[in-house]
Design an enzyme around this catalytic site. Structure first.
Site, mmCIF file in Angstrom:
data_model
loop_
_atom_site.group_PDB
_atom_site.id
_atom_site.type_symbol
_atom_site.label_atom_id
_atom_site.label_comp_id
_atom_site.label_asym_id
_atom_site.label_seq_id
_atom_site.Cartn_x
_atom_site.Cartn_y
_atom_site.Cartn_z
ATOM 1 N N ASN A 152 3.387 -39.134 -1.271
ATOM 2 C CA ASN A 152 4.507 -38.879 -0.342
ATOM 3 C C ASN A 152 4.505 -39.774 0.898
ATOM 4 O OD1 ASN A 152 2.330 -37.445 0.630
ATOM 5 N ND2 ASN A 152 3.506 -35.638 1.218
ATOM 6 N N GLU A 251 -7.412 -32.609 2.968
ATOM 7 C CA GLU A 251 -6.090 -32.409 3.594
ATOM 8 C C GLU A 251 -5.186 -31.883 2.491
ATOM 9 O OE1 GLU A 251 -5.309 -32.632 6.670
ATOM 10 O OE2 GLU A 251 -7.013 -33.712 7.509
ATOM 11 N N CYS A 285 3.668 -32.331 3.570
ATOM 12 C CA CYS A 285 2.826 -31.136 3.688
ATOM 13 C C CYS A 285 3.176 -30.354 4.944
ATOM 14 C CB CYS A 285 1.361 -31.537 3.710
ATOM 15 S SG CYS A 285 1.031 -32.771 4.975
ATOM 16 N N GLU A 459 -8.123 -35.410 10.370
ATOM 17 C CA GLU A 459 -7.915 -36.858 10.307
ATOM 18 C C GLU A 459 -7.183 -37.298 11.561
ATOM 19 O OE1 GLU A 459 -5.975 -37.625 6.492
ATOM 20 O OE2 GLU A 459 -7.938 -38.091 5.635
HETATM 21 P P1 NAP Z 1 -1.797 -33.879 -6.211
HETATM 22 O O1 NAP Z 1 -1.140 -33.626 -7.510
HETATM 23 O O2 NAP Z 1 -2.857 -32.973 -5.762
HETATM 24 O O3 NAP Z 1 -2.331 -35.377 -6.275
HETATM 25 C C1 NAP Z 1 -2.947 -36.002 -5.164
HETATM 26 C C2 NAP Z 1 -3.831 -37.108 -5.660
HETATM 27 O O4 NAP Z 1 -4.904 -36.520 -6.407
HETATM 28 C C3 NAP Z 1 -3.138 -38.088 -6.608
HETATM 29 O O5 NAP Z 1 -3.659 -39.374 -6.387
HETATM 30 C C4 NAP Z 1 -3.546 -37.549 -7.969
HETATM 31 O O6 NAP Z 1 -3.478 -38.470 -9.023
HETATM 32 C C5 NAP Z 1 -4.985 -37.139 -7.676
HETATM 33 N N1 NAP Z 1 -5.557 -36.214 -8.655
HETATM 34 C C6 NAP Z 1 -4.959 -35.235 -9.346
HETATM 35 N N2 NAP Z 1 -5.848 -34.631 -10.161
HETATM 36 C C7 NAP Z 1 -7.039 -35.240 -9.972
HETATM 37 C C8 NAP Z 1 -8.340 -35.081 -10.506
HETATM 38 N N3 NAP Z 1 -8.608 -34.161 -11.433
HETATM 39 N N4 NAP Z 1 -9.324 -35.890 -10.086
HETATM 40 C C9 NAP Z 1 -9.075 -36.826 -9.157
HETATM 41 N N5 NAP Z 1 -7.864 -37.037 -8.604
HETATM 42 C C10 NAP Z 1 -6.852 -36.247 -9.001
HETATM 43 O O7 NAP Z 1 -0.725 -33.914 -5.034
HETATM 44 P P2 NAP Z 1 0.617 -34.754 -4.947
HETATM 45 O O8 NAP Z 1 1.655 -34.070 -5.770
HETATM 46 O O9 NAP Z 1 0.374 -36.208 -5.203
HETATM 47 O O10 NAP Z 1 0.939 -34.635 -3.393
HETATM 48 C C11 NAP Z 1 1.564 -33.535 -2.879
HETATM 49 C C12 NAP Z 1 0.552 -32.564 -2.272
HETATM 50 O O11 NAP Z 1 -0.189 -33.230 -1.269
HETATM 51 C C13 NAP Z 1 1.233 -31.414 -1.569
HETATM 52 O O12 NAP Z 1 0.545 -30.222 -1.847
HETATM 53 C C14 NAP Z 1 1.104 -31.770 -0.100
HETATM 54 O O13 NAP Z 1 1.159 -30.673 0.763
HETATM 55 C C15 NAP Z 1 -0.222 -32.440 -0.079
HETATM 56 N N6 NAP Z 1 -0.342 -33.300 1.108
HETATM 57 C C16 NAP Z 1 -1.164 -32.878 2.104
HETATM 58 C C17 NAP Z 1 -1.277 -33.643 3.255
HETATM 59 C C18 NAP Z 1 -2.176 -33.195 4.377
HETATM 60 O O14 NAP Z 1 -2.484 -34.030 5.212
HETATM 61 N N7 NAP Z 1 -2.598 -31.952 4.445
HETATM 62 C C19 NAP Z 1 -0.567 -34.839 3.384
HETATM 63 C C20 NAP Z 1 0.264 -35.228 2.346
HETATM 64 C C21 NAP Z 1 0.359 -34.448 1.198
HETATM 65 P P3 NAP Z 1 -2.566 -38.100 -10.306
HETATM 66 O O15 NAP Z 1 -1.191 -37.929 -9.793
HETATM 67 O O16 NAP Z 1 -2.756 -39.227 -11.232
HETATM 68 O O17 NAP Z 1 -3.069 -36.824 -10.905
#
Ligand code: NAP
Length: 479
Positions: A152, A251, A285, A459
């Site tokens: 994102n 995060e 997020c 962070e």
């Molecule tokens: P996600 O599905 O959890 O994926 C995040 C990252 O993790 C991607 O690079 C993903 O790669 C990787 N990943 C997934 N499964 C994994 C595994 N088993 N082992 C290692 N890496 C793995 O989240 P997203 O849909 O990309 O992002 C949205 C989420 O991020 C939301 O929940 C949002 O709130 C959160 N977010 C939080 C913050 C914060 O600072 N708190 C900031 C931005 C976003 P793949 O897609 O290839 O699985």
């Protein structure tokens, strides 16, 4: 696009995946393939880990000023190339060009901030209580890190981790999200140009995240995991990190309450709502997920918000005048559609939007729902789209209880003109950050992070570098 790297970046070299695998990167505005990039497997990940481990000792010994200057140069290059980077980000992620330019500036700022922090890492010295022994405290880099980022904020989520890791003297393997790898590869090229030594940053793009990352977390070479993404994946990675006792920063997801009291300035509240809801098309997020509005102002707030949301122009992010780009992919849009349908089935009224447009691309219109039932699924699910769900409340205790009634605790927004109430409510919200009469909290100089299941650690800010440092204590008896 033509100069953008599409290979893995390992040990300072641009490489194809060992098995020659590639994967497509799509444009969410058209559904067309932008390009193909290297698709790393476990063998490539091992190579990247070995490069990071090998580079660690010498990198930890470099002068903090030298690390600081690399970050400063990279900051300047990013700023010079704002337009180019913004176009790349819009192409792979969809956000409108103006917003992408804003993210480039935000991302660069983490490098400037941590270039300043690199030379301010302090230790300590003292006489122990027995009066005889002395202690000397120094701070060391934690070691090779695995950094995993979401799609994102393709550039800023990288610089928010890479900046403090470089400043602290850590080497890294970065695994960006498969939807938006091009911004990370462009960033690696910029850091190389800024003088980052080979092996300090390695980037593996992959469609096989689990296969690539799990062996690294269990292998012993990686000493730190810094993850940004969903709570579900964070939980899994915490479990995997336990085996080799890898230090973690998490995060994770949010479910932000946005509270409008009866004494709020509604101009500020509606401006704040537009920012807290519509930044990044709601794919943040920090996005306001649950709007709690005092019953006496709910109708006016809903009407004014619907007017503003309805006036936004939806379209491809590269087109002039567009305010709202496509969502990241069909899965993301399908989730938003299902949440809206569920809320409507449970009695919500649609004030504006709510209907998926025909045609290519993953567009969804800005939507305002009112009379939302507390039982709706979107109350305990991150919407991650341009949908504002409004509920009403009667008193302060009630709204605090309802706002806190969630496993998440990243951020909350409070709108009131009363100072007492502003402080009282903020202190009682179970969140890591509060926006007081504002819809934006993110700032590189402030500690970003959540409580409860929204994460571990912070962070940015003065404390951001701590996540990448360990203490070492020297005991010195004086006779
Ligand atoms: P996600 O599905 O959890 O994926 C995040 C990252 O993790 C991607 O690079 C993903 O790669 C990787 N990943 C997934 N499964 C994994 C595994 N088993 N082992 C290692 N890496 C793995 O989240 P997203 O849909 O990309 O992002 C949205 C989420 O991020 C939301 O929940 C949002 O709130 C959160 N977010 C939080 C913050 C914060 O600072 N708190 C900031 C931005 C976003 P793949 O897609 O290839 O699985």
């Amino acid at each position: 696009m033509t100069d953008t790297p599409t290979q893995l970046f390992i040990g300072g070299a641009w490489l194809d995946a060992a098995d020659g695998a590639t994967m497509p990167v799509d444009d969410p505005a058209t559904g067309e393939i932008l390009c193909h990039i290297a698709d790393a497997g476990p063998k490539d990940a091992r190579l990247a880990e070995a490069a990071a481990v090998q580079a660690q000792e010498e990198w930890a010994r470099t002068a903090p000023r030298a690390r600081s200057e690399i970050l400063r140069r990279a900051y300047e290059i990013i700023i010079e190339r704002t337009d180019e980077l913004a176009h790349l980000m819009t192409a792979e992620m969809g956000k409108p060009l103006a917003e992408a330019g804003g993210e480039v500036a935000y991302a660069a700022e983490f490098f400037r901030w941590f270039s300043e922090e690199a030379v301010r890492v302090d230790g300590g010295a003292g006489i122990l209580p027995d009066g005889r022994n002395r202690m000397l405290l120094s701070r060391r880099p934690v070691g090779p890190c695995l950094l995993i980022t979401p799609w994102n904020f393709p550039l800023a989520m990288g610089t928010r981790k890479i900046g403090p890791a470089i400043a602290a003297g850590c080497t890294m393997v970065l695994k960006p999200a498969p939807q938006t790898p091009l911004s990370s590869l462009a960033l690696a090229a910029i850091l190389q140009e800024a003088g980052l030594p080979d092996g300090v940053l390695n980037v593996v793009t992959t469609s096989r995240a689990g296969e690539v990352c799990e062996p690294l977390l269990r292998g012993g070479g990686i000493r730190k995991l810094s993850f940004t993404g969903s709570t579900a994946v964070g939980r899994l990675l915490l479990a995997q990190s336990a085996e080799a006792v890898v230090r973690t920063s998490m995060e994770l997801g949010g479910n932000a309450p946005f509270i409008v009291f009866e004494d709020a300035d509604l101009d500020k509240a509606v401006d704040g709502a537009m920012l807290a809801k519509m930044r990044n098309m709601g794919e943040a997020c920090t996005a306001a997920n649950r709007f709690f509005v005092h019953h006496s102002v709910a109708e006016e707030f809903g009407r004014r918000l619907a007017e503003r949301m309805g006036a936004l122009v939806v379209g491809p992010g590269t087109r002039d005048g567009v305010d709202v780009g496509p969502l990241i992919d069909r899965t993301g849009r399908g989730k938003v559609e299902a949440l809206v349908a569920d809320a409507v089935e449970r009695g919500a009224r649609v004030l504006v939007g709510g209907r998926t447009p025909e045609g290519p691309g993953c567009f969804y219109p800005p939507t305002v729902l009112t009379d939302v039932s507390p039982e709706s699924r979107l109350m305990d699910t991150e919407i991650f789209g341009p949908v504002a769900a409004i509920l009403t409340f009667d008193d302060e205790d009630e709204v605090i209880r309802r706002a806190n009634d969630t496993p998440w605790g990243l951020v909350g927004y409070v709108f009131t003109e009363g100072l007492d109430r502003a402080l009282r409510v903020s202190e009682r919200l179970e969140v890591g950050m509060v926006g007081l009469n504002t819809g934006l909290v993110s700032n590189p100089a402030a500690p970003f992070g959540g409580v409860k299941q929204s994460g571990l650690g912070r962070e940015g800010g003065r404390v951001g570098i701590d996540e990448f440092l360990e203490y070492q204590y020297l005991a010195i008896p004086v006779r």
